[in-house]
Motif scaffolding. Sequence first.
Motif, PDB file in Angstrom:
ATOM      1  N   PRO A 183     -25.428  76.028 -53.814  1.00 16.12           N
ATOM      2  CA  PRO A 183     -26.713  75.870 -53.125  1.00 16.12           C
ATOM      3  C   PRO A 183     -26.308  75.580 -51.501  1.00 16.12           C
ATOM      4  CG  PRO A 183     -26.200  73.739 -54.127  1.00 16.12           C
ATOM      5  CD  PRO A 183     -25.149  75.016 -54.564  1.00 16.12           C
ATOM      6  N   THR A 184     -25.292  75.066 -50.990  1.00 14.67           N
ATOM      7  CA  THR A 184     -24.721  74.829 -49.796  1.00 14.67           C
ATOM      8  C   THR A 184     -23.475  75.337 -49.572  1.00 14.67           C
ATOM      9  OG1 THR A 184     -23.993  72.488 -49.959  1.00 14.67           O
ATOM     10  CG2 THR A 184     -26.567  72.707 -49.766  1.00 14.67           C
ATOM     11  N   ILE A 185     -23.020  75.438 -48.363  1.00 14.06           N
ATOM     12  CA  ILE A 185     -21.755  75.603 -47.787  1.00 14.06           C
ATOM     13  C   ILE A 185     -20.948  74.617 -48.378  1.00 14.06           C
ATOM     14  CG2 ILE A 185     -20.042  75.944 -46.057  1.00 14.06           C
ATOM     15  CD1 ILE A 185     -22.276  77.509 -44.724  1.00 14.06           C
ATOM     16  N   ALA A 186     -21.290  73.246 -48.110  1.00 18.39           N
ATOM     17  CA  ALA A 186     -20.365  72.079 -48.669  1.00 18.39           C
ATOM     18  C   ALA A 186     -20.118  72.271 -50.153  1.00 18.39           C
ATOM     19  CB  ALA A 186     -21.010  71.031 -48.332  1.00 18.39           C
ATOM     20  N   THR A 187     -21.037  72.737 -50.945  1.00 25.49           N
ATOM     21  CA  THR A 187     -20.776  72.659 -52.339  1.00 25.49           C
ATOM     22  C   THR A 187     -19.943  73.773 -52.642  1.00 25.49           C
ATOM     23  OG1 THR A 187     -23.067  72.101 -52.870  1.00 25.49           O
ATOM     24  CG2 THR A 187     -21.784  73.298 -54.614  1.00 25.49           C
ATOM     25  N   LEU A 188     -19.836  74.821 -52.015  1.00 30.19           N
ATOM     26  CA  LEU A 188     -19.067  76.040 -52.172  1.00 30.19           C
ATOM     27  C   LEU A 188     -17.546  75.415 -51.696  1.00 30.19           C
ATOM     28  CD1 LEU A 188     -19.481  79.760 -51.378  1.00 30.19           C
ATOM     29  CD2 LEU A 188     -17.365  78.500 -50.511  1.00 30.19           C
ATOM     30  N   LEU A 189     -17.448  74.961 -50.682  1.00 28.97           N
ATOM     31  CA  LEU A 189     -16.112  74.534 -49.892  1.00 28.97           C
ATOM     32  C   LEU A 189     -15.427  73.484 -50.865  1.00 28.97           C
ATOM     33  CD1 LEU A 189     -16.586  74.139 -46.494  1.00 28.97           C
ATOM     34  CD2 LEU A 189     -15.513  75.986 -47.664  1.00 28.97           C
ATOM     35  N   PHE A 190     -16.455  72.436 -51.813  1.00 27.20           N
ATOM     36  CA  PHE A 190     -15.617  71.621 -52.740  1.00 27.20           C
ATOM     37  C   PHE A 190     -15.421  72.543 -54.078  1.00 27.20           C
ATOM     38  CE2 PHE A 190     -16.565  69.074 -56.402  1.00 27.20           C
ATOM     39  CZ  PHE A 190     -15.828  67.908 -56.055  1.00 27.20           C
ATOM     40  N   ARG A 191     -16.124  73.416 -54.306  1.00 22.59           N
ATOM     41  CA  ARG A 191     -15.572  74.289 -55.454  1.00 22.59           C
ATOM     42  C   ARG A 191     -14.330  75.058 -55.148  1.00 22.59           C
ATOM     43  NH1 ARG A 191     -18.436  76.351 -60.305  1.00 22.59           N
ATOM     44  NH2 ARG A 191     -16.848  77.746 -61.321  1.00 22.59           N
ATOM     45  N   LEU A 192     -14.304  75.707 -54.114  1.00 21.37           N
ATOM     46  CA  LEU A 192     -12.987  76.328 -53.501  1.00 21.37           C
ATOM     47  C   LEU A 192     -11.830  75.315 -53.528  1.00 21.37           C
ATOM     48  CD1 LEU A 192     -11.709  78.882 -52.324  1.00 21.37           C
ATOM     49  CD2 LEU A 192     -12.449  78.053 -50.002  1.00 21.37           C
ATOM     50  N   ARG A 193     -12.103  74.222 -53.156  1.00 21.73           N
ATOM     51  CA  ARG A 193     -10.898  73.188 -53.292  1.00 21.73           C
ATOM     52  C   ARG A 193     -10.329  72.918 -54.712  1.00 21.73           C
ATOM     53  NH1 ARG A 193     -14.403  70.247 -49.816  1.00 21.73           N
ATOM     54  NH2 ARG A 193     -13.454  70.352 -47.516  1.00 21.73           N
ATOM     55  N   GLY A 194     -11.206  73.073 -55.607  1.00 26.39           N
ATOM     56  CA  GLY A 194     -10.907  72.868 -57.082  1.00 26.39           C
ATOM     57  C   GLY A 194     -10.285  74.008 -57.506  1.00 26.39           C
ATOM     58  N   THR A 195     -10.968  75.291 -57.189  1.00 24.41           N
ATOM     59  CA  THR A 195     -10.267  76.346 -57.578  1.00 24.41           C
ATOM     60  C   THR A 195      -8.766  76.629 -57.017  1.00 24.41           C
ATOM     61  OG1 THR A 195     -12.003  77.473 -57.700  1.00 24.41           O
ATOM     62  CG2 THR A 195     -10.424  79.048 -57.621  1.00 24.41           C
ATOM     63  N   LEU A 196      -8.472  76.298 -55.660  1.00 27.74           N
ATOM     64  CA  LEU A 196      -7.241  76.443 -55.063  1.00 27.74           C
ATOM     65  C   LEU A 196      -6.153  75.247 -55.729  1.00 27.74           C
ATOM     66  CD1 LEU A 196      -7.960  77.467 -51.532  1.00 27.74           C
ATOM     67  CD2 LEU A 196      -7.287  78.946 -53.442  1.00 27.74           C
ATOM     68  N   THR A 197      -6.638  74.212 -56.101  1.00 30.27           N
ATOM     69  CA  THR A 197      -5.898  73.142 -56.756  1.00 30.27           C
ATOM     70  C   THR A 197      -5.377  73.614 -57.870  1.00 30.27           C
ATOM     71  OG1 THR A 197      -7.363  71.489 -55.784  1.00 30.27           O
ATOM     72  CG2 THR A 197      -5.817  70.832 -57.580  1.00 30.27           C
ATOM     73  N   THR A 198      -5.742  74.382 -58.717  1.00 29.65           N
ATOM     74  CA  THR A 198      -5.026  74.979 -59.963  1.00 29.65           C
ATOM     75  C   THR A 198      -4.645  76.428 -59.762  1.00 29.65           C
ATOM     76  OG1 THR A 198      -7.389  75.782 -60.835  1.00 29.65           O
ATOM     77  CG2 THR A 198      -6.804  73.516 -61.315  1.00 29.65           C
ATOM     78  N   ALA A 199      -4.663  76.872 -58.497  1.00 28.74           N
ATOM     79  CA  ALA A 199      -4.238  78.425 -58.505  1.00 28.74           C
ATOM     80  C   ALA A 199      -2.724  78.609 -58.384  1.00 28.74           C
ATOM     81  CB  ALA A 199      -4.539  78.852 -57.146  1.00 28.74           C
ATOM     82  N   HIS A 200      -2.330  79.639 -58.947  1.00 33.60           N
ATOM     83  CA  HIS A 200      -0.948  80.011 -59.233  1.00 33.60           C
ATOM     84  C   HIS A 200      -0.497  81.249 -58.065  1.00 33.60           C
ATOM     85  CE1 HIS A 200      -0.898  77.804 -62.832  1.00 33.60           C
ATOM     86  NE2 HIS A 200      -1.900  78.310 -63.213  1.00 33.60           N
ATOM     87  N   MET A 201       0.780  81.292 -57.959  1.00 30.52           N
ATOM     88  CA  MET A 201       1.229  82.255 -57.140  1.00 30.52           C
ATOM     89  C   MET A 201       0.867  83.614 -57.555  1.00 30.52           C
ATOM     90  SD  MET A 201       3.397  82.600 -54.638  1.00 30.52           S
ATOM     91  CE  MET A 201       4.724  81.410 -54.763  1.00 30.52           C
ATOM     92  N   GLY A 202       0.457  84.396 -56.515  1.00 35.32           N
ATOM     93  CA  GLY A 202      -0.113  85.611 -56.810  1.00 35.32           C
ATOM     94  C   GLY A 202      -1.571  85.782 -56.778  1.00 35.32           C
TER      95      GLY A 202
END
Length: 201
Positions: free
Chosen positions: A81-100
């Motif tokens: 709904p907002t950019i702040a929400t998207l950035l929060f979700r992106l943080r969570g996604t990158l926290t568990t991201a792997h090489m590649g």
Amino acid sequence: MLVEGIKSRPVYMGLSIQPRARRHIFALEGEGAHALLDRKAALDSTALSRSEILYAPRGSQGKGNDEALRALGADMFFAAPTIATLLFRLRGTLTTAHMGTRLYIAGTEGFIGQAMIVALDHGMDHASVITEHRGSLARRVQCVHCKGVTEDVTHSPFPCGHCGLPLLVRDHYSRRLGAFQGVNIDAEEPGSAPDPEELFL
């Protein structure tokens, strides 16, 4: 009033899908949806099965971009709904991201800067993040005097939304802040600021 050739000014090369990536993360804002939709042909079922699309409609709400992105059939789709929400979700996604993992960011310059800060905070090199500018040229500007950040600046000079000083928007860009720099234009002669010009539409 703008200066050409400032080395800190970001260059956006455009989205280019990297077929060998183990995971694709697309952070898109507003018209940035078209950066991905225009490259639909490069997204086969294998790439889509390894893709996550994060989208904040912002000024494009009601134009059907979210439905078109969802219809691509990515492994995950999240409409924020907002950019702040998207950035929060992106943080969570990158926290568990792997090489590649490949990160693609498309939208306005202010959004790209904010998403890039999240990427840098998670150890990604700015040169490895694939970006494309779409939409308004409005800038995110930090006042060098009070350190306040004003979003969607279209004029220069403009009054700082925090301290009220008339600021000249420079082409100097801070990657750390994801913002252009604004300096007091009439520091030596208060009240002598020129009329604002609409420069960033």
